[in-house]
Write an enzyme that holds these catalytic residues in place. Structure first.
Site, PDB file in Angstrom:
ATOM      1  N   LYS A  44      -2.619 -54.042 -33.616  1.00 48.97           N
ATOM      2  CA  LYS A  44      -3.505 -55.054 -33.042  1.00 48.97           C
ATOM      3  C   LYS A  44      -2.725 -56.307 -32.677  1.00 48.97           C
ATOM      4  CE  LYS A  44      -7.738 -53.895 -35.607  1.00 48.97           C
ATOM      5  NZ  LYS A  44      -8.624 -53.660 -34.455  1.00 48.97           N
ATOM      6  N   ARG A  55     -13.504 -43.913 -37.769  1.00 52.40           N
ATOM      7  CA  ARG A  55     -14.177 -42.627 -37.531  1.00 52.40           C
ATOM      8  C   ARG A  55     -13.491 -41.493 -38.280  1.00 52.40           C
ATOM      9  NH1 ARG A  55     -13.481 -43.600 -31.282  1.00 52.40           N
ATOM     10  NH2 ARG A  55     -13.575 -45.722 -32.095  1.00 52.40           N
TER      11      ARG A  55
END
Ligand code: BES
Ligand code: ZN
Ligand code: ZN
Length: 517
Positions: free
Chosen positions: A292, A366
């Site tokens: 990120k 996920r």
């Protein structure tokens, strides 16, 4: 915090400050405001006539009582329009009142905000006032040293006065008209819900060097022992036995060991599995190899707020004892960039046997949910409801006001939305058309890990749905509502504990539908 109830009239309250509400469209003062006005020689009526008190939502007017009544101060809180009065209005009014009165130095505060009014009954109002007070006064100050000359070292509230003395409210009295037992049990429920929400907020606010997966499991275990829940904590060996290749894949880039936490509440029939609540527990999300940007990365210490919501809810459920079995499941790990980190191009196998083609290591939530939900399916829990700070796309879609709900089952979706409405947490249903699945088709594995930029929250939900079989399931994407970036009249900045109360109300609703034991 000491929370009491009283059915005495507001002007007889013997603390040092009291709050009353005023509607914007009432031509005459009503309820506790009218009673106070009379005791104080009409000062509220005057202020109303002069336009200094309008009753607009969130308006705060602090008055000194100059010996006319026992409390030294009165806070008049605007409630907005009478036809828009809800429990949420009471919650907000209580929070604003308590924060304003704390700042003014009040110690023993009465809240005369709990009265039945258009669609809100006494119990709902009393509960909301209690919740608002405790949520509003919450602060996370464990790591702030006491100011020099301040030897009260207790949890500083961020409300330190000019003299350096920490200002804290010591007791709250919920003043209500009606039957005392009704009032008392509503306040008790509000107290449990608010304290459990604040427990979840503490977890979210802890720095990631302290709240590692191991520490998160430790806190869950400690809480479980306190309230009488079963708690199992599993490590990497167990995960390997279970074939949890997706969770282990995410964890392999971190020096911290992953944990799998199972909290069990037993209030229903022994043979009935009951629902499972599953929470994403990424204690820090660096993005992994698909790292990120530096700016704002510190907020990713809160990537375990789904887990916090589940653990907080299990605490409340243990204390409220609904007649149902509930299991809380938390997969927890860091997402880091160590030499063993998983990479784009890897193919991971989840514990239900399905393979996932990795395309972006920042889409780790996920993956850990895939293994946690597969586990829940194997244990026959139903319905399954997960909460996760899953996608940036959710923040783009709904901002910081509502969380998205995604589901494969109308009935569960409706139940969760009903629960959220009782809880005062706002959800919005998102579409799950089959066409979205085209984006997650993989050439080399059973499913692609991401579906690209379009509808990123929906494709994320679609991926998770591959791991719930045909079990009724709902997914809450709480990215955007889990964290408040700045403080306001109602609340400090930081973790919100979103989801705790929805989970608890859902357990309550499902227990009622079961017809109890
Ligand atoms: N934890 C983030 C999602 C997030 C973003 C939560 C902002 C709270 C605020 C998640 O793991 C993530 O990084 N998701 C990616 C997925 C993408 C790579 C498909 C995202 O949303 O960018
Ligand atoms: Zn991520
Ligand atoms: Zn994440």
């Amino acid at each position: 915090m000491d929370v009491r109830v009283s059915t005495r009239d507001v002007q007889q309250f013997d603390g040092d400050a009291v709050a009353v509400g005023v509607f914007s469209d009432d031509t005459e003062l009503q309820g506790p405001a009218a009673a106070l006005d009379e005791a104080m020689a009409g000062v509220l009526t005057r202020l109303r006539a002069s336009g200094e008190i309008t009753g607009a939502a969130s308006e705060v007017t602090l008055l000194h009582t100059l010996g006319k009544i026992e409390p030294e101060r009165v806070a008049v809180i605007g409630l907005g329009r009478r036809d828009r009065f809800t429990a949420e209005v009471v919650r907000r009014a209580a929070a604003i009142a308590c924060r304003a009165l704390r700042k003014a130095g009040a110690k023993r505060v009465g809240l005369a905000l709990a009265w039945a009014e258009s669609g809100v009954n006494l119990a709902q109002a009393a509960r909301a006032a209690t919740e608002g007070a405790l949520l509003g006064l919450y602060s996370f100050s464990r790591y702030k040293s006491a100011k020099t000359g301040d030897n009260t070292a207790s949890s500083a509230s961020g409300a330190s006065g000019a003299n350096g003395k920490t200002k804290e409210i010591e007791s709250i009295t919920i003043l209500g008209r009606g039957r005392e037992p009704v009032l008392r049990s509503a306040v008790e429920r509000g107290l449990i819900l608010a304290e459990s929400t604040n427990f979840a907020r503490d977890l979210g606010n802890e720095p990631p060097n302290v709240l590692t997966p191991t520490e998160l499991a430790e806190r869950a275990r400690r809480m479980a022992a306190e309230v009488g829940l079963n708690c199992e904590v599993y490590g990497p060996d167990w995960m390997r036995e279970q074939g949890m290749g997706a969770l282990l894949g995410v964890a392999q880039g971190s020096a911290e060991e992953p944990r799998f936490i199972v909290l069990e509440y037993r209030g229903g029939h022994a043979e009935e599995p009951g629902p499972a609540f599953v929470g994403k527990g990424i204690t820090f999300d660096s993005g992994g190899i698909s790292i990120k940007p530096a700016e704002g990365m510190q907020a990713m210490k809160m990537d375990m707020c789904g887990a916090a919501a589940v653990i907080g809810a299990m605490r409340a459920i243990a204390l409220l004892k609904p007649a149902i079995n509930v299991t809380g499941i938390v997969p927890t790990t860091e997402n880091m960039v160590g030499g063993k980190a998983y990479r784009p191009g890897d193919i991971l196998r989840a514990s239900n046997g399905k393979t996932i083609e990795i395309v972006n290591t920042d889409a780790e939530g996920r993956l850990i949910l895939a293994d946690a939900l597969s586990y829940a399916v194997k244990q026959h829990y139903a319905p399954l409801v997960d909460a996760a700070t899953l996608t940036g796309a959710m923040v783009v879609a709904l901002g910081h006001v509502r969380a998205g709900i995604f589901s494969n089952d109308e009935t569960v979706q409706r139940a969760v939305i009903s629960a959220s409405e009782i809880a005062g947490e706002r959800l919005w249903p998102m579409p799950m058309d089959p066409e979205y699945e085209e984006q997650i088709q993989s050439e080399v594995a059973d499913v692609r890990q991401t579906g690209g930029r379009p509808a990123g929250s929906i494709t994320a939900a679609k991926i998770i749905s591959r791991f719930v079989d045909d079990q009724p399931w709902a997914h809450l994407d709480i990215a955007g509502v889990n964290d408040r970036s700045s403080k306001n009249a109602e609340s400090d900045a930081g973790a919100t504990g979103f989801g705790v109360r929805t989970f608890v109300e859902l357990a309550t609703l499902l227990a009622e539908r079961n017809g109890g034991k």
